[in-house]
Enzyme design. Structure first.
Site, PDB file in Angstrom:
ATOM      1  N   GLU A  91       0.830  -1.206   0.000  1.00  0.00           N
ATOM      2  CA  GLU A  91       0.000   0.000   0.000  1.00  0.00           C
ATOM      3  C   GLU A  91       0.863   1.253   0.000  1.00  0.00           C
ATOM      4  O   GLU A  91       2.019   1.223   0.409  1.00  0.00           O
ATOM      5  CB  GLU A  91      -0.893   0.011   1.250  1.00  0.00           C
ATOM      6  CG  GLU A  91      -1.793  -1.207   1.329  1.00  0.00           C
ATOM      7  CD  GLU A  91      -2.770  -1.164   2.500  1.00  0.00           C
ATOM      8  OE1 GLU A  91      -3.822  -1.796   2.378  1.00  0.00           O
ATOM      9  OE2 GLU A  91      -2.496  -0.512   3.519  1.00  0.00           O
ATOM     10  N   CYS A 104       3.830   8.405   0.207  1.00  0.00           N
ATOM     11  CA  CYS A 104       4.394   7.502   1.197  1.00  0.00           C
ATOM     12  C   CYS A 104       4.590   6.149   0.519  1.00  0.00           C
ATOM     13  O   CYS A 104       3.629   5.580  -0.002  1.00  0.00           O
ATOM     14  CB  CYS A 104       3.408   7.408   2.362  1.00  0.00           C
ATOM     15  SG  CYS A 104       3.865   6.233   3.630  1.00  0.00           S
ATOM     16  N   CYS A 111       6.688  -6.629   7.601  1.00  0.00           N
ATOM     17  CA  CYS A 111       7.804  -6.065   8.367  1.00  0.00           C
ATOM     18  C   CYS A 111       8.115  -7.020   9.499  1.00  0.00           C
ATOM     19  O   CYS A 111       7.224  -7.691  10.006  1.00  0.00           O
ATOM     20  CB  CYS A 111       7.377  -4.702   8.939  1.00  0.00           C
ATOM     21  SG  CYS A 111       8.667  -3.857   9.885  1.00  0.00           S
ATOM     22  N   CYS A 115       6.840  -3.775  16.115  1.00  0.00           N
ATOM     23  CA  CYS A 115       6.357  -2.699  16.990  1.00  0.00           C
ATOM     24  C   CYS A 115       4.907  -2.973  17.399  1.00  0.00           C
ATOM     25  O   CYS A 115       4.084  -3.352  16.567  1.00  0.00           O
ATOM     26  CB  CYS A 115       6.467  -1.337  16.296  1.00  0.00           C
ATOM     27  SG  CYS A 115       8.158  -0.900  15.880  1.00  0.00           S
ATOM     28  N   CYS A 118       1.766  -1.160  15.460  1.00  0.00           N
ATOM     29  CA  CYS A 118       1.783  -0.959  14.010  1.00  0.00           C
ATOM     30  C   CYS A 118       1.153  -2.136  13.263  1.00  0.00           C
ATOM     31  O   CYS A 118       1.450  -3.297  13.547  1.00  0.00           O
ATOM     32  CB  CYS A 118       3.229  -0.763  13.552  1.00  0.00           C
ATOM     33  SG  CYS A 118       3.372  -0.391  11.811  1.00  0.00           S
ATOM     34  N   GLU A 164      10.579  -1.839   7.090  1.00  0.00           N
ATOM     35  CA  GLU A 164      11.642  -1.076   7.740  1.00  0.00           C
ATOM     36  C   GLU A 164      12.718  -0.835   6.672  1.00  0.00           C
ATOM     37  O   GLU A 164      13.418  -1.781   6.271  1.00  0.00           O
ATOM     38  CB  GLU A 164      12.191  -1.879   8.935  1.00  0.00           C
ATOM     39  CG  GLU A 164      13.512  -1.393   9.497  1.00  0.00           C
ATOM     40  CD  GLU A 164      13.567   0.109   9.779  1.00  0.00           C
ATOM     41  OE1 GLU A 164      12.674   0.635  10.448  1.00  0.00           O
ATOM     42  OE2 GLU A 164      14.531   0.760   9.303  1.00  0.00           O
ATOM     43  N   SER A 195      12.348   6.918   7.151  1.00  0.00           N
ATOM     44  CA  SER A 195      11.989   6.710   8.553  1.00  0.00           C
ATOM     45  C   SER A 195      12.431   5.325   9.013  1.00  0.00           C
ATOM     46  O   SER A 195      12.205   4.336   8.326  1.00  0.00           O
ATOM     47  CB  SER A 195      10.474   6.846   8.697  1.00  0.00           C
ATOM     48  OG  SER A 195      10.092   6.696  10.037  1.00  0.00           O
ATOM     49  N   LEU A 219      11.001   7.182  17.551  1.00  0.00           N
ATOM     50  CA  LEU A 219      11.544   7.051  18.905  1.00  0.00           C
ATOM     51  C   LEU A 219      10.467   6.554  19.870  1.00  0.00           C
ATOM     52  O   LEU A 219      10.634   5.519  20.509  1.00  0.00           O
ATOM     53  CB  LEU A 219      12.125   8.404  19.340  1.00  0.00           C
ATOM     54  CG  LEU A 219      12.968   8.410  20.599  1.00  0.00           C
ATOM     55  CD1 LEU A 219      14.168   7.502  20.471  1.00  0.00           C
ATOM     56  CD2 LEU A 219      13.428   9.831  20.930  1.00  0.00           C
ATOM     57  N   HIS A 220       9.399   7.299  19.988  1.00  0.00           N
ATOM     58  CA  HIS A 220       8.182   6.899  20.722  1.00  0.00           C
ATOM     59  C   HIS A 220       8.322   6.718  22.231  1.00  0.00           C
ATOM     60  O   HIS A 220       7.336   6.409  22.902  1.00  0.00           O
ATOM     61  CB  HIS A 220       7.558   5.620  20.134  1.00  0.00           C
ATOM     62  CG  HIS A 220       7.287   5.678  18.660  1.00  0.00           C
ATOM     63  ND1 HIS A 220       6.825   6.799  18.021  1.00  0.00           N
ATOM     64  CD2 HIS A 220       7.424   4.737  17.686  1.00  0.00           C
ATOM     65  CE1 HIS A 220       6.679   6.550  16.730  1.00  0.00           C
ATOM     66  NE2 HIS A 220       7.053   5.320  16.488  1.00  0.00           N
ATOM     67  N   ASN A 294      -2.676   6.276  15.833  1.00  0.00           N
ATOM     68  CA  ASN A 294      -3.847   5.920  15.026  1.00  0.00           C
ATOM     69  C   ASN A 294      -4.326   4.535  15.392  1.00  0.00           C
ATOM     70  O   ASN A 294      -3.543   3.684  15.808  1.00  0.00           O
ATOM     71  CB  ASN A 294      -3.486   5.964  13.542  1.00  0.00           C
ATOM     72  CG  ASN A 294      -3.176   7.371  13.089  1.00  0.00           C
ATOM     73  OD1 ASN A 294      -3.959   8.282  13.315  1.00  0.00           O
ATOM     74  ND2 ASN A 294      -2.015   7.563  12.483  1.00  0.00           N
ATOM     75  N   CYS A 337      -0.568   6.793   9.484  1.00  0.00           N
ATOM     76  CA  CYS A 337       0.643   6.119   9.962  1.00  0.00           C
ATOM     77  C   CYS A 337       0.295   4.857  10.731  1.00  0.00           C
ATOM     78  O   CYS A 337      -0.558   4.865  11.608  1.00  0.00           O
ATOM     79  CB  CYS A 337       1.414   7.007  10.929  1.00  0.00           C
ATOM     80  SG  CYS A 337       2.070   8.464  10.188  1.00  0.00           S
TER      81      CYS A 337
HETATM   82  N1  SAH Z   1       9.681   1.057   9.871  1.00  0.00           N
HETATM   83  C1  SAH Z   1       9.879   2.470   9.709  1.00  0.00           C
HETATM   84  C2  SAH Z   1       8.949   3.024   8.688  1.00  0.00           C
HETATM   85  C3  SAH Z   1       7.504   3.034   9.096  1.00  0.00           C
HETATM   86  S1  SAH Z   1       7.079   4.678   9.194  1.00  0.00           S
HETATM   87  C4  SAH Z   1       9.803   3.151  11.052  1.00  0.00           C
HETATM   88  O1  SAH Z   1       9.567   2.476  12.028  1.00  0.00           O
HETATM   89  O2  SAH Z   1      10.066   4.325  11.125  1.00  0.00           O
HETATM   90  C5  SAH Z   1       5.631   4.707   9.960  1.00  0.00           C
HETATM   91  C6  SAH Z   1       5.638   5.631  11.158  1.00  0.00           C
HETATM   92  O3  SAH Z   1       4.369   5.499  11.765  1.00  0.00           O
HETATM   93  C7  SAH Z   1       6.669   5.220  12.209  1.00  0.00           C
HETATM   94  O4  SAH Z   1       7.116   6.343  12.906  1.00  0.00           O
HETATM   95  C8  SAH Z   1       5.825   4.346  13.087  1.00  0.00           C
HETATM   96  O5  SAH Z   1       6.386   4.162  14.342  1.00  0.00           O
HETATM   97  C9  SAH Z   1       4.541   5.115  13.114  1.00  0.00           C
HETATM   98  N2  SAH Z   1       3.386   4.337  13.488  1.00  0.00           N
HETATM   99  C10 SAH Z   1       3.231   3.002  13.415  1.00  0.00           C
HETATM  100  N3  SAH Z   1       2.022   2.653  13.853  1.00  0.00           N
HETATM  101  C11 SAH Z   1       1.409   3.783  14.201  1.00  0.00           C
HETATM  102  C12 SAH Z   1       0.107   4.075  14.688  1.00  0.00           C
HETATM  103  N4  SAH Z   1      -0.779   3.107  14.906  1.00  0.00           N
HETATM  104  N5  SAH Z   1      -0.204   5.365  14.888  1.00  0.00           N
HETATM  105  C13 SAH Z   1       0.694   6.362  14.644  1.00  0.00           C
HETATM  106  N6  SAH Z   1       1.914   6.147  14.159  1.00  0.00           N
HETATM  107  C14 SAH Z   1       2.256   4.871  13.962  1.00  0.00           C
END
Ligand code: SAH
Length: 347
Positions: A91, A104, A111, A115, A118, A164, A195, A219-220, A294, A337
């Protein structure tokens, strides 16, 4: 199994070599390269004869991706669902802003980073995408929106779809070089963000390539303990190491670093977290993007409300850290995201 080799993996020089090998004149290579860069399938390029097309189709797939479904959200965000030549589904999301249009792109089918919040990682990693399969997403969407090589409709790219990027390092770097090549669609590296959840060794490798792309770090969490509860990668690399690699990237490229911080209700959104985050980012030339989490049905984590998200942002700003709350786009079409997923077509 359909042929997965794609002409889009090749640079103009490589297409020239190929044409030479096939006994074709040099100008043919240019026509061919221009045709595929316009987003056309081999069979659609009108100034190439059937003989050459047949020879090419013995070695390469006609087009590495085709449209499966297109969904348009209330805010104009478009989610593209593409089918790869082997039937896998990926997608992408196309968003229009005042300054241009951002696409995007996905870098893997699925992946393996795991996480907790995600959707892309739910079925694990299926396979890496080739450079040409990543490039094909850009060329397809550019064409689908009426763009060509002079008047581009995709002006910015974020490698934030499923996958990733640094776990598919070689193909991604090849893609970055192809998409920013003057002979190709020529999208400036400064308009591209990569990212990553933080593969430290690969960040160091990327820094040494000295590309001009923006490095974005997911980072989160402001400390390892909390980060480990939502991101398995935190068990492999500590935040200290991660920040050292990020500083190395900045020293090499002089590009400001962006940190993504998804706000999860009751988990990482307290003022204590904001203060701790400010502390660890002190001295890093950076910007923090806050995204209320999200919804992903299978995940059961809840996003922070917008009021609290702005309070978190203000706290960072007061601490001297540049931060914004990102507008959520495309949530109604599961294009926001973390909502992108890999699906495999049955049958
Ligand atoms: N694997 C890479 C690329 C994915 S980018 C990475 O981790 O950066 C997608 C972005 O959305 C990342 O910052 C990820 O952590 C974030 N993300 C994933 N799930 C999400 C969600 N449910 N709500 C908001 N952001 C989310």
């Amino acid at each position: 199994m359909n042929n997965l080799n794609t002409l889009l993996d090749l640079s103009l020089a490589e297409v020239e070599e190929l044409c030479q090998e096939l006994g074709e004149p040099k100008f043919r290579a240019k026509q061919l390269f221009e045709g595929i860069t316009q987003g056309k399938a081999i069979s659609e390029i009108s100034n190439i004869g059937t003989g050459l097309k047949q020879k090419l189709l013995q070695r390469f797939c006609d087009a590495p991706i085709k449209l499966h479904t297109k969904l348009v959200g209330k805010d104009g965000t478009v989610k593209y669902v593409y089918e790869l030549a082997d039937g896998n589904i990926i997608e992408g999301v196309y968003m229009s802003y005042k300054y241009g249009n951002t696409l995007c792109v996905s870098t893997q089918v699925g992946c393996r980073m795991g996480c907790k919040f995600c959707a892309s990682t739910l079925g694990g990693l299926v396979r890496n995408l080739s450079a040409g399969e990543i490039l094909a997403q850009v060329l397809f969407v550019n064409r689908d929106n009426g763009g060509d090589l002079k008047n581009r409709k995709v002006t910015n790219i974020v490698l934030m779809g499923s996958g990733e990027p640094l776990d598919n390092f070689d193909n991604v770097v090849k893609f970055l070089n192809l998409v920013s090549s003057e002979q190709g669609i020529n999208i400036s590296q400064r308009n591209i963000s990569l990212s990553t959840c933080g593969l430290v060794d690969k960040i160091n490798q990327l820094a040494d390539l000295n590309l001009q792309i923006t490095l974005t770090i997911s980072l989160h969490a402001p400390n390892d303990e909390l980060r480990k509860t939502i991101m398995p990668i935190a068990n492999r690399y500590g935040i200290n190491e991660l920040l050292a690699s990020v500083k190395h990237y900045f020293n090499k490229t002089k590009r400001r670093i962006v940190f993504e911080y998804s706000l999860i209700d009751g988990k990482n959104d307290s003022f204590e977290c904001a203060d701790e985050l400010s502390k660890i980012l002190k001295g890093v030339v950076c910007h923090v993007n806050l995204i209320p989490l999200n919804k992903v049905d299978e995940r059961g984590l809840v996003g922070t409300n917008r009021k609290k998200a702005y309070a978190f942002m203000d706290r960072l700003t007061q601490n001297g850290i540049s931060a914004t709350v990102r507008r959520t786009m495309g949530a109604d079409i599961e294009g926001a995201c973390g909502q992108l997923r890999a699906k495999i077509l049955k049958g």
